[in-house]
Design a protein around this motif. Sequence first.
Motif, PDB file in Angstrom:
ATOM      1  N   VAL A  62      -7.513   1.351  -3.949  1.00 44.15           N
ATOM      2  CA  VAL A  62      -8.084   0.158  -3.332  1.00 44.15           C
ATOM      3  C   VAL A  62      -9.597   0.127  -3.483  1.00 44.15           C
ATOM      4  CG1 VAL A  62      -6.176  -0.138  -1.709  1.00 44.15           C
ATOM      5  CG2 VAL A  62      -8.144   1.253  -1.053  1.00 44.15           C
ATOM      6  N   GLU A  63     -10.246   1.303  -3.487  1.00 42.60           N
ATOM      7  CA  GLU A  63     -11.700   1.311  -3.635  1.00 42.60           C
ATOM      8  C   GLU A  63     -12.110   0.767  -5.001  1.00 42.60           C
ATOM      9  OE1 GLU A  63     -12.063   5.984  -5.105  1.00 42.60           O
ATOM     10  OE2 GLU A  63     -12.791   5.386  -3.121  1.00 42.60           O
ATOM     11  N   GLN A  97     -10.098 -10.743  -0.943  1.00 39.57           N
ATOM     12  CA  GLN A  97     -10.229 -10.894   0.509  1.00 39.57           C
ATOM     13  C   GLN A  97      -8.935 -10.527   1.215  1.00 39.57           C
ATOM     14  OE1 GLN A  97     -13.087 -11.825   2.423  1.00 39.57           O
ATOM     15  NE2 GLN A  97     -11.698 -10.908   3.908  1.00 39.57           N
ATOM     16  N   ILE A  98      -7.805 -10.943   0.640  1.00 38.63           N
ATOM     17  CA  ILE A  98      -6.508 -10.617   1.235  1.00 38.63           C
ATOM     18  C   ILE A  98      -6.309  -9.103   1.235  1.00 38.63           C
ATOM     19  CG2 ILE A  98      -4.011 -10.881   0.995  1.00 38.63           C
ATOM     20  CD1 ILE A  98      -4.498 -13.634  -0.205  1.00 38.63           C
ATOM     21  N   LEU A  99      -6.641  -8.448   0.115  1.00 38.29           N
ATOM     22  CA  LEU A  99      -6.501  -6.995   0.041  1.00 38.29           C
ATOM     23  C   LEU A  99      -7.404  -6.306   1.051  1.00 38.29           C
ATOM     24  CD1 LEU A  99      -5.486  -4.390  -1.281  1.00 38.29           C
ATOM     25  CD2 LEU A  99      -7.269  -4.668  -3.011  1.00 38.29           C
ATOM     26  N   ALA A 100      -8.651  -6.746   1.146  1.00 35.27           N
ATOM     27  CA  ALA A 100      -9.578  -6.139   2.108  1.00 35.27           C
ATOM     28  C   ALA A 100      -9.051  -6.288   3.534  1.00 35.27           C
ATOM     29  CB  ALA A 100     -10.958  -6.776   1.978  1.00 35.27           C
ATOM     30  N   ASP A 101      -8.501  -7.439   3.856  1.00 35.04           N
ATOM     31  CA  ASP A 101      -7.940  -7.651   5.192  1.00 35.04           C
ATOM     32  C   ASP A 101      -6.733  -6.744   5.426  1.00 35.04           C
ATOM     33  OD1 ASP A 101      -9.879  -9.564   5.562  1.00 35.04           O
ATOM     34  OD2 ASP A 101      -8.539 -11.273   5.223  1.00 35.04           O
ATOM     35  N   GLY A 102      -5.892  -6.578   4.402  1.00 36.49           N
ATOM     36  CA  GLY A 102      -4.726  -5.722   4.552  1.00 36.49           C
ATOM     37  C   GLY A 102      -5.105  -4.261   4.725  1.00 36.49           C
ATOM     38  N   VAL A 103      -6.099  -3.807   3.985  1.00 38.24           N
ATOM     39  CA  VAL A 103      -6.548  -2.416   4.105  1.00 38.24           C
ATOM     40  C   VAL A 103      -7.135  -2.168   5.490  1.00 38.24           C
ATOM     41  CG1 VAL A 103      -8.246  -0.746   3.266  1.00 38.24           C
ATOM     42  CG2 VAL A 103      -6.898  -2.084   1.640  1.00 38.24           C
ATOM     43  N   GLU A 104      -7.939  -3.104   5.983  1.00 36.78           N
ATOM     44  CA  GLU A 104      -8.517  -2.928   7.310  1.00 36.78           C
ATOM     45  C   GLU A 104      -7.437  -2.961   8.388  1.00 36.78           C
ATOM     46  OE1 GLU A 104     -10.806  -2.061  10.372  1.00 36.78           O
ATOM     47  OE2 GLU A 104     -11.354  -1.881   8.264  1.00 36.78           O
ATOM     48  N   LEU A 158       0.830  -1.204   0.000  1.00 33.69           N
ATOM     49  CA  LEU A 158       0.000   0.000   0.000  1.00 33.69           C
ATOM     50  C   LEU A 158       0.860   1.249   0.000  1.00 33.69           C
ATOM     51  CD1 LEU A 158      -2.700  -0.979   2.674  1.00 33.69           C
ATOM     52  CD2 LEU A 158      -2.836  -1.240   0.182  1.00 33.69           C
ATOM     53  N   THR A 159       0.422   2.253  -0.723  1.00 33.98           N
ATOM     54  CA  THR A 159       1.052   3.559  -0.727  1.00 33.98           C
ATOM     55  C   THR A 159      -0.026   4.598  -0.981  1.00 33.98           C
ATOM     56  OG1 THR A 159       2.959   4.802  -1.573  1.00 33.98           O
ATOM     57  CG2 THR A 159       1.579   3.687  -3.198  1.00 33.98           C
TER      58      THR A 159
END
Length: 252
Positions: A132-133, A157-164, A20-21
């Motif tokens: 990400v959105e 799902q992995i991305l959503a978990d990382g963002v949260e 993420l950046t």
Amino acid sequence: MPYDPSAFPPFAVTVDLVVLTVRRHSLCALTVRRGEPPFQGRWALPGGFVRADEDLAQAAARELWEETGLRVHDPSVPAQDNGAHLEQLATYGDPKRDPRMRVVSVAHLALAPDLPAPRPGGDASNARWAPVEELLQQGGYGRDGEPVAPLAFDHAQILADGVERARSKIEYSSLATAFCPPEFTVGELRRVYEAVWGVALDPRNFHRKVTGTPGFLVPTGGTTTRQGGRPAQLFRAGGATLLNPPMLRPEV
């Protein structure tokens, strides 16, 4: 009964990276377009198989370097250029997550300041930073006019978990400074919080909170006009890892 390795089905271990950046005031993730089956032509998170001679942290650090040119940040060096924060996120082991064979993925979260355009490597045919959105929405079209298809494998799902994880950790830790260069202004830090949380913050209240939190920010003694207007004071990350009081995320 003696242990018999052949009695157990073989499986592989991979590392997937949520990198993420903040680019143009938006929280963005690194994605690669797969050049080989399965999911050929689909966007996916960067990652790869763990080699026989490396542990998980080494594999994640190698993939991070190969995909972004970033080394893992050394916490003992307070102002390390071109370093990224890297931490283990979660493990994903659905038996059907990879059609090739049983594959268990140990996902990692990487945070770094604004990065240049990525270069594809390995089995990737293209690479890009994407909001990400956009990556997490189902259907529709992205900013570039391209139809939005779900990420390959279980990477949504992995991305959503990382963002949260990122959104929650910047509430109570100094992790937000990982998105900033070694020296930054309060305004630049505020825009990180706004991009990660997806909300607008009051500049005066934010300045009061971050400068009043012990160990969060340390003045460098310098100023900058890179934001335009009057010179703004420069800070670097302090030694605090936990924020007291925490930076509570506004309800939206």
